[in-house]
Every structure is written in structure tokens, then in C-alpha cells.
Design an enzyme around this catalytic site. Structure first.
Site, PDB file in Angstrom:
ATOM      1  N   ASP A 192     -46.527   4.150 104.823  1.00 45.77           N
ATOM      2  CA  ASP A 192     -45.322   4.907 104.547  1.00 45.77           C
ATOM      3  C   ASP A 192     -45.619   6.147 103.703  1.00 45.77           C
ATOM      4  O   ASP A 192     -44.926   7.151 103.795  1.00 45.77           O
ATOM      5  CB  ASP A 192     -44.335   3.986 103.827  1.00 45.77           C
ATOM      6  CG  ASP A 192     -42.974   4.606 103.740  1.00 45.77           C
ATOM      7  OD1 ASP A 192     -42.543   5.149 104.770  1.00 45.77           O
ATOM      8  OD2 ASP A 192     -42.359   4.554 102.664  1.00 45.77           O
ATOM      9  N   LEU A 273     -35.775   6.091 103.375  1.00 51.23           N
ATOM     10  CA  LEU A 273     -35.306   7.425 103.756  1.00 51.23           C
ATOM     11  C   LEU A 273     -36.456   8.407 103.915  1.00 51.23           C
ATOM     12  O   LEU A 273     -36.260   9.561 104.247  1.00 51.23           O
ATOM     13  CB  LEU A 273     -34.339   7.960 102.698  1.00 51.23           C
ATOM     14  CG  LEU A 273     -32.956   7.316 102.738  1.00 51.23           C
ATOM     15  CD1 LEU A 273     -32.157   7.730 101.533  1.00 51.23           C
ATOM     16  CD2 LEU A 273     -32.219   7.697 104.002  1.00 51.23           C
ATOM     17  N   ARG A 274     -37.672   7.911 103.610  1.00 50.95           N
ATOM     18  CA  ARG A 274     -38.799   8.831 103.662  1.00 50.95           C
ATOM     19  C   ARG A 274     -38.996   9.379 105.074  1.00 50.95           C
ATOM     20  O   ARG A 274     -39.436  10.508 105.253  1.00 50.95           O
ATOM     21  CB  ARG A 274     -40.063   8.140 103.184  1.00 50.95           C
ATOM     22  CG  ARG A 274     -41.003   9.083 102.474  1.00 50.95           C
ATOM     23  CD  ARG A 274     -42.315   8.414 102.252  1.00 50.95           C
ATOM     24  NE  ARG A 274     -42.180   7.254 101.390  1.00 50.95           N
ATOM     25  CZ  ARG A 274     -42.330   7.307 100.079  1.00 50.95           C
ATOM     26  NH1 ARG A 274     -42.614   8.441  99.517  1.00 50.95           N
ATOM     27  NH2 ARG A 274     -42.210   6.233  99.345  1.00 50.95           N
ATOM     28  N   GLY A 275     -38.645   8.568 106.073  1.00 51.78           N
ATOM     29  CA  GLY A 275     -38.794   9.001 107.454  1.00 51.78           C
ATOM     30  C   GLY A 275     -38.009  10.262 107.736  1.00 51.78           C
ATOM     31  O   GLY A 275     -38.549  11.255 108.217  1.00 51.78           O
ATOM     32  N   THR A 278     -39.433  13.345 105.747  1.00 56.61           N
ATOM     33  CA  THR A 278     -40.678  13.884 106.305  1.00 56.61           C
ATOM     34  C   THR A 278     -40.416  14.581 107.629  1.00 56.61           C
ATOM     35  O   THR A 278     -40.951  15.657 107.888  1.00 56.61           O
ATOM     36  CB  THR A 278     -41.696  12.750 106.540  1.00 56.61           C
ATOM     37  OG1 THR A 278     -41.719  11.949 105.391  1.00 56.61           O
ATOM     38  CG2 THR A 278     -43.056  13.302 106.812  1.00 56.61           C
TER      39      THR A 278
END
Lengths: 336, 549
Positions: A192, A273-275, A278
Site C-alpha cells: 500500500d 483512501l490512499r488509492g 495516488t
């Protein structure tokens, strides 16, 4: 003697990998690249080529953490000058067997024992600040080093509390990892942390393979001429990166695109929420690189596979790979 | 054959001596013997050789501070790294080369700071070999057969000027690599280097067909994954196709074209050099991945993490941590004496012998060996569930750090379907098709599990055997269908397993629990779990709970 690395622009094919690396050079905030593939596919060549491609950074001379201004230099460095100068962007290798001391830094044992001084010996994380940290065979890295990297990559700060030392310094770097999936999986927490993930294969096309060998051969035997041709091409990419960096803040992002991002990530069920973040950042960097003014669905479609495929919950009983799942979902959410 | 293999070995070494940087190195696969000594001393007559210790510290490898002089003179003196001096490097006992060292050497090779390697690989078992990261970078693999012939003495050579390389050579070598299923692009590059070195050796001004052939036979055989099957005519045709831009007006090229025969001869000469073990595997049409999980990175180092244990004296290098308090404590009693010896030095006087290093003890990774009965009619579903359980366990493996292996027994013997791995990718690839049916060679299954368990113990894993079956043994160890002998053999193997202190678990998958299996569980000292109509999820749950308790 340290040999000039193979030029970035001379790498044949491997479009995904090259694009992902250029995007992190435009916006280091994307958070690194993970390259998975078999041996001899040019993973390490690409990373080492990247080092030569990147524009130099301005840093205080002799500063162990490559600080941009004298005020940011740590006081333990005991710098005598406050002059700044150009430095190549650091690309630091983190070898597999590296110890915690080597990575985060430790008490300088030699100085402690011979001179009785308490001094800090900066580690690889300090040297990688404002640059790249490259881990080859990242899936074989020992757990405790991985934990340590996760923490630093997250906070951008390296905290050393050991042997009577209490030191903290900035450690913002782009993490580049490479590995062979046949030798072991990566923990999802580490996966991740990598912004983008690309899979490289040896080219199946014979003529492409021949071109690879020809260029490699020319590099070994006709070094000067070869470098002359490709250093110009490298310079072009470098100036495109610099232009894209300037254009990046001006890229317009409509609410509709934000909505698309969120919808895509919900449909894929990616954790956290990193998806989304990014995906958005990388797509904006791509738009800037392609000299466009606004972010469109085209950019999202191009970025989604490399930004999201490693964030899916792995289903061991599903035969289709994650990349295919992402492609399918992108098609159904954004349309063909 | 044996004489030829020695001839090829000599040739490979000559080429390596000509271009040590380009070819990187050679693996010499043989046990320590006068013959091997002969090879090395012959080589040393031409080039200086230096042995690299496998326990080399970072300071020694990459350069650093000379601590011993630093402590005695209280001055910091830098020393150069191992590759500062030129000379071919010998890696002794290459199969034991730790993966950390291999990774560092690979980086140095990529930066071309090394001067060629001779890796002496004494591995006996299949899984004992040099780290694949290095093996991929080394051009040659030398495994001579039989005794060294008398005539084999001389590796002397005279160098000539570098030859002209034609693009045909590159095309030929790349296509050939693809035909043998060699995907790494390092192989054609290395072969090209070898061809050029051979041209230098023989004094060819232009790279000839012979050079290419020698290079291909030296570099490709050990990397091959496929035996080419196609017709030679087709091969020649496809070569024409990929080379449409060839300029017929160019005299040299067209002349050369006449000398170059089609690719089939090359294929034959490489085929002739394929190692017999590889051919066996290829003919059985298995997916041969030489790069199967080697367990790199599984070995414990035991000095960096885990529970602390008392520190011990030793040398400082970058892979250990100094226990400062213990070091000071060791140095303290000697201070008055040392100060008398060196009255003009202030502060603590510490010698290298005072230094104490921190040590840690660590729990090793667990290996679950599934020993699955693939006999009889229910075999297919049972194997399927076992496969599901393996994949589920692997999906959780990053949390519990488990490795998984699968052994199936059926017909007359057992086979390892999945060697110990933590890779889901590899598992899927290997377990795509599972054979089933036939008798129940339980003893053979237990025997294979025992061998695998002992091997993995040697690598620092803690093995656990999970036996999944639904019936009684009916095939004895020697493969004969003798029910009585089969039962005795199985009990015997179970006793050996128990005396080797390997933990195990018996899962009874028959519809009605079998007393015989419960008895076997008692002999093994293993928990007995009756689990009729088990599916992958229930199986995983049962294994996890039985192993925790």
C-alpha cells in the site's frame, strides 16, 4: 571507477515501468514505484538509469541529509559552510542484508571508542532524503527493516532513539522496490505504501529482444557514440519533467473527475483512501507530462491499472490477476 | 563425452580470462578434488586469484574504517574495499553464499566494479546452489564429467584485437535464446560477450559462425527451459522475417550470409550440451522453472532481532550491534594497567578484545507440509480441497509467516508437488493440474515428508507435517502391493518421524472415522482430527486451531 549507467531513453519497451518512474520524478508525492518481474528484464537497469536522468537538486554542501537551506540542516552535522550547490538527486541502494544501524543511523562506534565523542553516524535514510531509495528483491527484505521503512515512509521523518542518542531528521524519499513474485509475497501494508506498481516481462517479440541486445552491445563496445545519441534524448525527457513540474499546480481537476476516482475505488473495494489519492496525483502528473490543461477520464484510465492493482484484497481462489480485475472495473465504471 | 566436457570447461575458462568484466564469472559445479585444484591452479598461472570469505563484513567488502588500528593508535584510518585490488575472485562453497552477500555482489557487478568470479559450487542436493541473482549474471556453468584428462593442462592464450560484430550474430543469438525458452535478456548479452572473446582467442577479425556456436553451447544449455521442437526450415524462415532491412549491397554482410548456415545446426549443438537432468524434466513435460523458490532470505541471522540473549565478544562489522555497556564493563578492570602502559593517552583505553556484541534469539518460520493421499476415487476432490487450503494458508501467510509445501502419494510412490514456498504465484503455477488415482503408498508419503522436513530444518524452518488421507496403506515402501507390509512400513516411518521430533497432524477425511488412522496418529504422537467432507475453509480452520493448541 564508477561507470556511467545505461541511459534511460535507451531502454527498449517497458513503457509502464518508464512512465511510472517519470511520474514519480514529476511528483515525488505519488509515493514510489514497485516493479515486479522475472530476472533479467531490466528492472535494476531502469532504476540506475533514472538516477542519471533526474535533474540535480540544490543542497547545502556537505549536508548529510541534502537539506535545501542551511536552516534545515541538522545541528548534529556540525557543518562549517552554509553554501549551497548543485548535487545529483540521490538514488540510494538499500542492500538486502542492511542492518537497522545502517538504515536509520546509529552512534558512531568508531568515534565513541577511539575519541570518546558522542556522535551520530547518519544512515541510508538520511542520505536518501529528497531523493530515491531503491530496494532490490524487496520481497526478501527482513520484517523488522520493512516495519521501519513503513514508519519513515509514512511520516517523512526518521526518529533515532538509541544508545543515548535522541535525534530526528527529515527523510522524505521515493521508495522504489523491485522483486520477483515467485520468491515470496509482500505484506499488504508495504504494498500500500508504494504509489504505483508495474509488472515487467521480457519482451515476447523477437525483434524487440534483438533491439535490447543490440543497444546493450553498443553501450559496451561503442560507449562514446552511444552516449552521445542517448544523452540528448535523456536531456529531452529531463526538460519535459521540469516543465511538467511547473505545470503541475495549474492542472484543473473537475468535481466530475473526483467523483470518477471515488467511484472507481469503491467498485474495486480497495482498502483505505490512499488509492484515490495516488490515482489522482499520478493522473495529474500524467496530464502535466502530456502538456494538457485539465485532468480527463483518459488519464484516469491510463493510470488506474498501475495505481490500483496492488491495493485490491487478494482472493487466493480467484484465478484472474488483479490487473485484469482493474481493467474490467475501469471499463464498467468509466466506459470503454 | 567426459573428455569433451573438460575441453569445454577449459574453453569457458579461457574466455572468462579474456573478458572477466563482460562475462562476470563461471560456476564450477564439482566437489573439492585434485581435479578442481588442477583447474584453479591452471587458472591462477595466468591471472591472480583472490578468495572472498563468505563472512566478509561490509567494511571489508565496500571499504571502511580499520578498527583495530583505530583503537590502538586512536587515529581513524580508512581502508579500501575488497574489489579495490584487481584479480579474479573465488567464491568458495558458493552454495552456502548468504543471500545478503549475493545481493551486494550483484549490485557491484551491475556497477562493473568487480573483476570476474569463479564460484565453487559443491551443492549435492537440488536445492543447494548459488544464489540465482548471481547465477543469472555469470556467463558459464561448468560441470565436467569424469576425471580430468592428462592432456588438459593449459589455459594459456594469446589475445588479439577486438573483432567486428555483425548484427547477424546478435539476431542469431537472441533468437536461439528465445527458442530454448530463456527469457532473461542477460543470457544473449553474455553469449555475445563470449562469442567476441572466442574470436579474440582464435584471432578472427570478424565474428564467425564458430564463435557464435561456441558461445551458445557454453552459455545457453544450463539456462534452457524448453527443447525446441520446430522444423529447421521454419526456423530459417522466421529468421529471414525478423531481418527485413538487411542491405544486400553490403558486401561483407552478404558474404557472411553465405557462411552462416541456418539456425538448426546451432540448435543441435546446444541441444547436445543440455544437462541430462534437465532433459529428463523437459521430456516429462513439466513446467520447469529453474527459479523455483530457493528459500533465499529464510535463513535466520539471529543477531538483529528477537529476544535478547547475553552478549559475547567478537569483531565489529556492519551486521552486528555493539553492546556498549558490556564492552565498557569488560574494559573497566584493565584501565589502571593500560594507563600505566600508555600514560600519555587520556580517556578510556579499549582494545578490540573488549568489544561485546549483542545477540538475539529468534523464532524460526514455520513450514506446513501437506502430505495428501491422492489415491482412489475421491482423490480429485481431496486434492482440490488440499490445494484450496494451501492457497488460503498462503494468503494469510504474510501475517503468520508460514511456508507451505505439498506432497501427494498415489500409485506406487509419493512426489513433491509444491516445494516449500510462500509465493502464491508459484503455487498457482505448480498446482494448476493435479494427478490422482491408484493405490495408497502411505509409507512413501511419510518418507518423502520426513526428507522434506529434515531439509527444511537444515534451512532454519520449523516443519509440521499434515497428513490427509481416508484409508489404509496398501502399497509397501518398495512399491509392491502388499497390504500387510504396507501397514508395517507406514508404522515404521511414523516411528522415525516421531523420533525425529517433527510435529504432525493426522486428518481423517473418510466418511466414517478409521481406527487405523487414529492408531497411526498415536504412533506419530500427533493429534487426530476426523473431518469428513472437508472443504478448504474447514480444513484451514482445523489446521490452524490444531497447531495453535
Amino acid at each position: 571507477m564508477i561507470k556511467t549507467p545505461f541511459p534511460f531513453s535507451a531502454i527498449v519497451g517497458q513503457k509502464d515501468m518508464k512512465q511510472a518512474m517519470i511520474l514519480t520524478a514529476i511528483d515525488p508525492g505519488i509515493g514510489g514505484v514497485l516493479v515486479f518481474g522475472d530476472r533479467g528484464t531490466g528492472k535494476s537497469t531502469a532504476v540506475r538509469a533514472l538516477a542519471a536522468l533526474l535533474p540535480p537538486i540544490k543542497a547545502v554542501l556537505g549536508c548529510p541529509i541534502n537539506a535545501a537551506a542551511p536552516s534545515e540542516c541538522p545541528d548534529w552535522a556540525n557543518l562549517e559552510t552554509s553554501k549551497t550547490g548543485n548535487k545529483p538527486t540521490p538514488v540510494i541502494d538499500l542492500p538486502l542484508g542492511a542492518t537497522e544501524d545502517r538504515v536509520i543511523g546509529a552512534l558512531d562506534i568508531e568515534r565513541a571508542l577511539t575519541r570518546g565523542e558522542k556522535a551520530f553516524e547518519p544512515g541510508l535514510l538520511a542520505r536518501a532524503n529528497r531523493g530515491y531509495l531503491y530496494i532490490d528483491e524487496v520481497n526478501l527484505l527482513e520484517d523488522h527493516i520493512v516495519d521501519l521503512l513503513l514508519d519513515v515512509a509514512q511520516s517523512g521523518e526518521n526518529v533515532v532513539e538509541r544508545e543515548g542518542l535522541s535525534i530526528r531528521h527529515a527523510a522524505r524519499f521515493v521508495l522504489v522496490g523491485s522483486g520477483n513474485p515467485e520468491e515470496g509475497e509482500l505484506r499488504p501494508q508495504l504494498l500500500d505504501r508504494f504509489g504505483l506498481s508495474v509488472e515487467v516481462r521480457s519482451p515476447n517479440d523477437v525483434s524487440e529482444r534483438i533491439e535490447v541486445i543490440k543497444r546493450r552491445d553498443a553501450f559496451e563496445t561503442d560507449f562514446d557514440n552511444f552516449l552521445k545519441i542517448y544523452s540528448k534524448k535523456d536531456a529531452k525527457i529531463r526538460s519535459a519533467i521540469l516543465k511538467a513540474r511547473k505545470a503541475l499546480p495549474k492542472i484543473q481537476t473537475s468535481d466530475a473527475i473526483l467523483h470518477d476516482c471515488a467511484e472507481l475505488c469503491i467498485a474495486l473495494g480497495s482498502d483505505g483512501l490512499r488509492g484515490e489519492l495516488t490515482l489522482l496525483r499520478a493522473a495529474r502528473a500524467l496530464a502535466a507530462y502530456q502538456k494538457e490543461e485539465a485532468l480527463t477520464r483518459k488519464h484516469l484510465k491510463a493510470i488506474a491499472p498501475i495505481a490500483l492493482s496492488h491495493r485490491l484484497r487478494r482472493d487466493p481462489l480467484d484465478e484472474a490477476g488483479s490487473a485484469i480485475r482493474v481493467a474490467r472495473t475501469v471499463e464498467s465504471v468509466l466506459g470503454v | 563425452m567426459s573428455e569433451q566436457s573438460w575441453h569445454m570447461a577449459a574453453l569457458a575458462l579461457k574466455l572468462l580470462a579474456i573478458d572477466p568484466k563482460g562475462l562476470s564469472g563461471a560456476i564450477i559445479k564439482m566437489r573439492a578434488s585434485p581435479d578442481r585444484e588442477a583447474i584453479i591452479s591452471n587458472f591462477a598461472a595466468n591471472l591472480p586469484l583472490r578468495k572472498i570469505p563468505l563472512t566478509i563484513s561490509d567494511d571489508q567488502l565496500l571499504g571502511g574504517i580499520d578498527l583495530t588500528t583505530a583503537l590502538t593508535t586512536s587515529q581513524i584510518i580508512r581502508k579500501g574495499g575488497f574489489f579495490e585490488k584487481t584479480g579474479m575472485t573465488i567464491i568458495p562453497m558458493a552454495e552456502r553464499c548468504p543471500s545478503e552477500l549475493a545481493a551486494k555482489l550483484a549490485i557491484l557487478i551491475d556497477k562493473s566494479q568487480t573483476h570476474g568470479f569463479l564460484a565453487l559450487d559443491e551443492g549435492v542436493e537440488d536445492d543447494e546452489h548459488l544464489s540465482l541473482a548471481l547465477a543469472d549474471r555469470f556467463a558459464f556453468y561448468i560441470e565436467p564429467i569424469g576425471r580430468c584428462p592428462q592432456s588438459w593442462v593449459d589455459i594459456k592464450f594469446e589475445e588479439t584485437s577486438p573483432p567486428v560484430t555483425l548484427s547477424e550474430a546478435i539476431v542469431q543469438l537472441t533468437i536461439l535464446a528465445a527458442k530454448f525458452g530463456i527469457f532473461s535478456l542477460r543470457a544473449p548479452t553474455l553469449a555475445l560477450c563470449a562469442a567476441r572473446a572466442h574470436a579474440k582467442l582464435t584471432g578472427h577479425a570478424i565474428l564467425s559462425q564458430k564463435d557464435i556456436e561456441v558461445a551458445a553451447t557454453l552459455v545457453y544449455p544450463q539456462r534452457a527451459t524448453v527443447i525446441p521442437q520446430e522444423e529447421p526450415e521454419q526456423a530459417a524462415k522466421s529468421e529471414e522475417e525478423v531481418n527485413p532491412e538487411r542491405d544486400p549491397s553490403n558486401e561483407v554482410e552478404s558474404k557472411d550470409q553465405q557462411i552462416l548456415p541456418d539456425g538448426s545446426m546451432l540448435i543441435e549443438s546446444v541441444k547436445a550440451m543440455l544437462p541430462p537432468s534437465l532433459i529428463d524434466k523437459l521430456i516429462h513435460n513439466e513446467k520447469t522453472q529453474k527459479s523455483s523458490g530457493t528459500g533465499a532470505g529464510q535463513v535466520r541471522s539471529g543477531n538483529r532481532k528477537g529476544r535478547p540473549v547475553p552478549s559475547r565478544s567478537g569483531r565489529i562489522n556492519s551486521s552486528v550491534r555493539v553492546d556498549l555497556i558490556a564492552t565498557l564493563r569488560a574494559a573497566a578492570p584493565w584501565q589502571p594497567l593500560r594507563q600505566k602502559q600508555q600514560p600519555n593517552r587520556a580517556g578510556l583505553l579499549i582494545r578490540t578484545s573488549d568489544i561485546r556484541l549483542k545477540r538475539y534469539a529468534e523464532q524460526s518460520d514455520r513450514l506446513l507440509i501437506f502430505c495428501v493421499d491422492a489415491s482412489g476415487s475421491a482423490a480429485v476432490s481431496r486434492l482440490g480441497e488440499a490445494k484450496g487450503a494451501v492457497e488460503l494458508l498462503l494468503a494469510e501467510a504474510y501475517a503468520s509467516r508460514d511456508h507451505v509445501a505439498l506432497i501427494a502419494f498415489r500409485g506406487t510412490e509419493a512426489e513433491v508437488l509444491l516445494p516449500p514456498t510462500r509465493s502464491l504465484v508459484q503455487t498457482k503455477r505448480r498446482l494448476s493440474a493435479l494427478p490422482g488415482g491408484g493405490g495408497t503408498p502411505l509409507a512413501s508419503g511419510l518418507q518423502n515428508s520426513l526428507i522434506l522436513a529434515q531439509k527444511s530444518q537444515a534451512k532454519g524452518l520449523t516443519p509440521t507435517i499434515i497428513l490427509m488421507t481416508d484409508g489404509r496403506a496398501n502399497i509397501a515402501l518398495d512399491g509392491s502391493p502388499n497390504r500387510l507390509q504396507a501397514g508395517i512400513d507406514a508404522e515404521k516411518m511414523a516411528r522415525v518421524l516421531r523420533s525425529s521430533r517433527i510435529t504432525s497432524l493426522v486428518i481423517d477425511m473418510s466418511n466414517r472415522p478409521q481406527p487405523a488412522l487414529q492408531e497411526l496418529g498415536n504412533i506419530l504422537g500427533a493429534p487426530y482430527v476426523p473431518l469428513p467432507r472437508a472443504n478448504a475453509e474447514r480444513l484451514t480452520a482445523a489446521v490452524t486451531s490444531a497447531l495453535v493448541s
